[in-house]
Design an enzyme around this catalytic site. Sequence first.
Site, PDB file in Angstrom:
ATOM      1  N   ASN A 229      27.027  24.747  10.277  1.00  0.00           N
ATOM      2  CA  ASN A 229      27.359  25.779  11.260  1.00  0.00           C
ATOM      3  C   ASN A 229      26.165  26.651  11.637  1.00  0.00           C
ATOM      4  O   ASN A 229      26.047  27.047  12.804  1.00  0.00           O
ATOM      5  CB  ASN A 229      28.487  26.661  10.730  1.00  0.00           C
ATOM      6  CG  ASN A 229      29.791  25.903  10.588  1.00  0.00           C
ATOM      7  OD1 ASN A 229      29.925  24.773  11.049  1.00  0.00           O
ATOM      8  ND2 ASN A 229      30.759  26.508   9.935  1.00  0.00           N
ATOM      9  N   SER A 260      32.753  31.158  17.304  1.00  0.00           N
ATOM     10  CA  SER A 260      34.192  31.264  17.065  1.00  0.00           C
ATOM     11  C   SER A 260      34.579  32.723  17.187  1.00  0.00           C
ATOM     12  O   SER A 260      33.765  33.614  16.941  1.00  0.00           O
ATOM     13  CB  SER A 260      34.545  30.739  15.671  1.00  0.00           C
ATOM     14  OG  SER A 260      35.870  31.089  15.314  1.00  0.00           O
ATOM     15  N   TYR A 273      33.295  30.153   6.469  1.00  0.00           N
ATOM     16  CA  TYR A 273      33.291  29.698   7.863  1.00  0.00           C
ATOM     17  C   TYR A 273      33.066  30.883   8.807  1.00  0.00           C
ATOM     18  O   TYR A 273      32.217  30.816   9.712  1.00  0.00           O
ATOM     19  CB  TYR A 273      34.616  29.014   8.181  1.00  0.00           C
ATOM     20  CG  TYR A 273      34.791  28.644   9.631  1.00  0.00           C
ATOM     21  CD1 TYR A 273      34.195  27.498  10.148  1.00  0.00           C
ATOM     22  CD2 TYR A 273      35.546  29.442  10.490  1.00  0.00           C
ATOM     23  CE1 TYR A 273      34.350  27.151  11.487  1.00  0.00           C
ATOM     24  CE2 TYR A 273      35.703  29.101  11.828  1.00  0.00           C
ATOM     25  CZ  TYR A 273      35.102  27.961  12.316  1.00  0.00           C
ATOM     26  OH  TYR A 273      35.247  27.635  13.642  1.00  0.00           O
ATOM     27  N   LYS A 277      29.721  31.557  11.322  1.00  0.00           N
ATOM     28  CA  LYS A 277      29.833  31.733  12.769  1.00  0.00           C
ATOM     29  C   LYS A 277      29.290  33.092  13.197  1.00  0.00           C
ATOM     30  O   LYS A 277      28.705  33.231  14.280  1.00  0.00           O
ATOM     31  CB  LYS A 277      31.289  31.573  13.206  1.00  0.00           C
ATOM     32  CG  LYS A 277      31.825  30.158  13.066  1.00  0.00           C
ATOM     33  CD  LYS A 277      31.034  29.182  13.934  1.00  0.00           C
ATOM     34  CE  LYS A 277      31.596  27.780  13.895  1.00  0.00           C
ATOM     35  NZ  LYS A 277      30.842  26.841  14.757  1.00  0.00           N
TER      36      LYS A 277
END
Length: 378
Positions: A229, A260, A273, A277
């Site tokens: 990512n 995101s 996660y 992002k």
Amino acid sequence: MNILPAVLQNGISNTARYICKIPRERNAFSHIQRKPSDHKLSFRTYSRWNEPDDPNDCDKRATNHVKAKYKHLIRVLKEDAEKREMLNIRKSKERKENAKGGKKSSMLLRRLRGKGTKQIKQGRIADRNIIFVAGLGSIGMAASREILKKGPKNLLIFGRAIKPKAMEELKRINKKANIKFYKYDVTLPLEASRELLHKVFEEYKKIDLLINGAGLLDEHQIAKTVDVNFKGTVNTTTAIMDFWDKRRGGPGGVIANLCSASAFNPIYQLPVYSASKAAVLSFTISLAKLAPLTGVTAFSFNPGITQNPLKNKCNSWLNVEPCVGKLLLIHPTQTTKQAGKSLVEVLEANRNGVIWKVDQGRLEAVKWLGQRYWDSGI
């Protein structure tokens, strides 16, 4: 209950529609009786521990989650009604001022609609050479379809594994465009990215747009999630600057980073996660600030919860929420096609530094809410 007609009349989200479909024996509206002590519990506590003997029964957990969010839903409805009323008032003021030749209200209204003060110019994709770093699944595939409809000259897809059926489908959409796949692992060192891009620039001479769309949602693979990512986005961007940076005689270029909505509104059950992002978002903001120096503009594209079968199987950090995938999809979602169309609109707008958000199919430019307490001013 009188709220159901009002809910449907106001065009409520998929959450309300889901609630209305619950059978009467499971319906939270008419028959649920809770102990007085239960009323003090927060909706999250009620939702999470209502079935303490079987915490992994995601179907029951999802139903309880919807029931527990009933009061929150009503509050959201009221807030939406107030916002619509304020918008109607602003629209009426705008009509009056436009009749007098005023333009300030129209500018304000365009900001509310998420399109800023500049109107989107079309034709930024046609006849361009585009690199799309993404696997051909979910948003990546939907975005590729929409990009090809705009007539790019070359669409170069960088991914770990080729998908012949997906490539055949893309070629049928636009037979004039050259669509080519390059095997590329974003987790490899920076030199690997430079070698591949050197071959690409030797063959095509010019690349106009880079879309960094590789992503991984797996809280059990912390290092790999960060590498895919964030590190992958940084490496690919750094490598292409060798050919774009105007300080080295480059022509400049455009970078679109797929982040995101969790970058600025983290899903706390998915902290790795969300943090990765957020790092990409911060990196993109810095790239945009450096555009006068490098000639490379950048903006971020931040989808909200998007329909994806893989989300049902996603896991949470340290298993803090075993049913995180099921519970996420209870919330209002959008289709991958809606996200793909919004991405094309953002690419054609090409507005440096803008943080674009698309949620439930609605695209808007959001303001960075973080407090700006220091600026290097260099």
